[in-house]
Enzyme design. Structure first.
Site, PDB file in Angstrom:
ATOM      1  N   MET A   1       3.819   6.345 -40.411  1.00  0.00           N
ATOM      2  CA  MET A   1       4.475   6.123 -41.701  1.00  0.00           C
ATOM      3  C   MET A   1       3.472   5.987 -42.843  1.00  0.00           C
ATOM      4  SD  MET A   1       5.673   2.111 -41.705  1.00  0.00           S
ATOM      5  CE  MET A   1       6.653   2.141 -40.213  1.00  0.00           C
TER       6      MET A   1
ATOM      7  N   GLY B   1      -1.441  -2.709 -38.128  1.00  0.00           N
ATOM      8  CA  GLY B   1      -1.044  -1.647 -37.210  1.00  0.00           C
ATOM      9  C   GLY B   1      -2.212  -0.846 -36.677  1.00  0.00           C
TER      10      GLY B   1
ATOM     11  N   SER C   1       7.846  -0.451 -35.675  1.00  0.00           N
ATOM     12  CA  SER C   1       8.187  -0.189 -37.073  1.00  0.00           C
ATOM     13  C   SER C   1       8.822  -1.400 -37.730  1.00  0.00           C
ATOM     14  CB  SER C   1       9.130   1.014 -37.172  1.00  0.00           C
ATOM     15  OG  SER C   1      10.325   0.784 -36.441  1.00  0.00           O
TER      16      SER C   1
ATOM     17  N   ASP D   1      10.025   7.739 -28.948  1.00  0.00           N
ATOM     18  CA  ASP D   1      10.896   7.270 -27.875  1.00  0.00           C
ATOM     19  C   ASP D   1      12.373   7.334 -28.251  1.00  0.00           C
ATOM     20  OD1 ASP D   1      10.872   5.273 -29.725  1.00  0.00           O
ATOM     21  OD2 ASP D   1       9.861   3.802 -28.465  1.00  0.00           O
TER      22      ASP D   1
ATOM     23  N   ASP E   1      14.191   6.112 -30.793  1.00  0.00           N
ATOM     24  CA  ASP E   1      14.948   5.010 -31.390  1.00  0.00           C
ATOM     25  C   ASP E   1      14.670   4.794 -32.874  1.00  0.00           C
ATOM     26  OD1 ASP E   1      12.384   4.023 -31.269  1.00  0.00           O
ATOM     27  OD2 ASP E   1      12.947   2.072 -30.448  1.00  0.00           O
TER      28      ASP E   1
ATOM     29  N   HIS F   1       0.829  -1.209   0.000  1.00  0.00           N
ATOM     30  CA  HIS F   1       0.000   0.000   0.000  1.00  0.00           C
ATOM     31  C   HIS F   1       0.862   1.257   0.000  1.00  0.00           C
ATOM     32  CE1 HIS F   1      -2.522  -3.124   2.065  1.00  0.00           C
ATOM     33  NE2 HIS F   1      -3.325  -2.759   1.073  1.00  0.00           N
TER      34      HIS F   1
ATOM     35  N   ASP G   1       6.420  13.203 -38.442  1.00  0.00           N
ATOM     36  CA  ASP G   1       6.551  11.836 -37.959  1.00  0.00           C
ATOM     37  C   ASP G   1       7.804  11.201 -38.550  1.00  0.00           C
ATOM     38  OD1 ASP G   1       5.271   9.313 -36.719  1.00  0.00           O
ATOM     39  OD2 ASP G   1       5.757   8.712 -38.762  1.00  0.00           O
ATOM     40  N   PRO G   2       8.715  10.685 -37.722  1.00  0.00           N
ATOM     41  CA  PRO G   2       9.976  10.141 -38.247  1.00  0.00           C
ATOM     42  C   PRO G   2       9.792   8.920 -39.140  1.00  0.00           C
ATOM     43  CG  PRO G   2       9.742   9.698 -35.899  1.00  0.00           C
ATOM     44  CD  PRO G   2       8.667  10.665 -36.256  1.00  0.00           C
TER      45      PRO G   2
END
Length: 382
Positions: free
Chosen positions: A306, A297, A254, A207, A209, A8, A364-365
Site C-alpha cells: 500500500m 511494517g 493491513s 490470501d 481477504d 518421525h 497490489d490490492p
C-alpha cells in the site's frame, strides 16, 4: 486426519475424517486406558475413579495455541467427568516433529511411588527452562486457575479520551465537521463498492481477504459516523476514533498498519505548534501516518504494498505551497498502485512468497484501496 501418527512420520493406527476436539480427546483417552498398565501380571486401566492426574498435552510443532487450548479443555473436561481429578496440566511444545500439525497426550497418575518419591514437588518446581511451560496446579476444590476469568480493563470512553478543546490546537479548516462527514461517507462507500475488485486481486497475489477486510472497516466507520460516535469536530480526535474503528473491525496486517497510521496522524496534530491546524498541517499528519506504516511494517515505496500509493500521494500533499493538491495526490496514488502490476517481486506481505509469473499483471490490492479512497476524497473537495 491420522490417528497415532509417529513423530518421525510412522503410519498411524487409522485414518478418518477430521474430528472435533471432544471426539479427539475421547479417542486419545480410550486408547490410553485400553493400553493400560501391568500390575501383578495383569493389564489394568492406567487410572480410575478418584485418581489425581497430571495431564501433559504436547504440541507436535505446528498446532496453534488456540487449538491446543481447546484440546486441553476437552481432555480435562472428560477426565473429570469420569470422576478423576486433573490436578496438574501442562500444555506446550515438549516433543515436536518440525512443524507437524498434531498433538499428543501423556497422563501420569499421582499415586504410589510417584508421591512417595516426591516426584510431584519436582513437577511443581519453578524453572526457567524456556521449553518447559509452567504447570497449572489445582490442589483443592476451588475453581481451576486457568478458568479464572481475567477482568477486562475498561477502556476510556470517547469522551474520556477528549483532553478538552482548550488543550488541542484550534482547527482553521473552514467547515471541517461538514467536510469530514462528506469525505468519510464518500470514501467508505467507494471502498465497499470496490470490494469485489480488491478480492479478485488479492485472490491472485495475496490470501484473498483484502476486499472483505477493507469493506468491513468501511462499514464499521460508516456505522460509527451515522451513530455520531466519531468526533468530527477536531481532526486529532477524529483520527483517534478512526483508529479505534479500524482496530475493532479490521484483521490482518493491513488493519494493524492502518490503525497505526491513524494514531500517528492523531498525535502529530495534537502536538502541532503552529497557530492552528490548517489543511497543510493535515497533509503533514497524513505523511507522518504513511511513514509510520513504513516504519512498523518494514516496507518502502517499491516494495509492492500500500505504500506504493501512500508515499507518492502524501509527498504530493506536502509539496511546497499553501494549497494541498488532493487531486494531484489521488492521481499519484493511482499511478503508484497501477505501477505495482509491473513489479515482478514483493518485499513484504503475502506477495513476498509468490513467483514473478503470478505477480506480473496484477496490482497490489492494498495500494489500489488507497487509490480508491483518495479518488473518492478528491471528488468531495473538487
Amino acid at each position: 486426519m491420522e490417528v497415532g501418527l509417529g513423530i518421525h512420520g510412522e503410519a498411524g493406527m487409522r485414518q478418518c475424517p477430521l474430528m472435533s476436539c471432544d471426539d479427539i480427546a475421547k479417542e486419545m483417552l480410550a486408547t490410553i486406558q485400553n493400553y493400560g498398565k501391568e500390575v501383578d501380571g495383569e493389564i489394568k486401566p492406567l487410572y480410575g475413579l478418584g485418581d489425581e492426574l497430571l495431564v501433559l498435552v504436547n504440541n507436535l510443532g505446528g498446532t496453534s495455541n488456540f487449538e491446543m487450548s481447546l484440546l486441553a479443555r476437552s481432555l480435562v473436561t472428560q477426565l473429570e467427568g469420569d470422576g478423576c481429578k486433573a490436578s496438574r496440566l501442562l500444555v506446550g511444545s515438549f516433543m515436536t516433529s518440525f512443524d507437524m500439525q498434531g498433538a499428543s497426550v501423556s497422563i501420569l497418575p499421582l499415586k504410589g511411588d510417584i508421591t512417595s518419591k516426591d516426584i510431584v514437588s519436582l513437577i511443581d518446581a519453578v524453572t526457567d527452562a524456556p521449553a518447559w511451560a509452567k504447570v497449572d496446579v489445582w490442589s483443592d476444590l476451588s475453581q481451576r486457575p486457568s478458568e479464572n476469568e481475567v477482568p477486562e480493563v475498561a477502556g476510556e470512553s470517547s469522551a474520556g479520551n477528549d483532553t478538552g478543546s482548550t488543550s488541542l490546537p484550534p482547527v482553521l479548516v473552514e467547515n471541517f465537521s461538514t467536510l469530514a462527514t462528506a469525505i468519510i461517507s464518500r470514501c467508505c462507500n467507494a471502498l465497499i463498492e470496490t470490494e469485489p475488485t480488491l478480492t479478485k486481486y488479492d485472490t491472485i497475489v495475496g490470501d484473498g481477504d483484502c476486499g472483505i477486510t477493507m469493506a468491513r472497516g468501511a462499514k464499521e466507520i460508516s456505522q460509527r459516523l451515522e451513530s455520531k460516535i466519531l468526533r468530527i469536530d477536531h481532526p486529532s480526535l477524529l483520527f483517534s476514533d478512526l483508529a479505534d474503528a479500524v482496530s475493532a473491525s479490521m484483521g490482518g496486517t493491513s488493519g494493524i498498519l492502518l490503525e497505526l497510521m491513524f494514531r500517528k496522524a492523531s498525535t502529530t496534530l495534537m502536538q502541532s505548534t503552529g497557530e492552528g491546524i490548517t489543511s497543510k498541517e493535515l497533509a503533514k499528519a497524513f505523511r507522518a501516518g504513511a511513514e509510520a506504516v513504513s516504519f512498523y511494517g518494514g516496507a518502502q515505496e517499491g516494495s509492492r504494498t500500500m505504500l506504493d500509493a501512500l508515499y507518492p500521494a502524501s509527498a504530493t500533499m506536502v509539496e511546497v505551497g499553501s494549497v494541498v493538491d488532493i487531486k494531484g495526490a489521488a492521481e499519484a496514488a493511482r499511478k503508484g498502485a497501477d505501477a505495482t502490476a509491473a513489479m515482478d517481486h514483493a518485499e513484504a506481505g503475502r506477495s513476498n512468497y509468490l513467483s514473478k509469473e503470478v505477480l506480473m499483471g496484477t496490482p497490489d490490492p492494498g495500494a489500489v484501496a488507497v487509490a480508491v479512497i483518495l479518488e473518492a476524497f478528491s471528488k468531495v473537495v473538487a
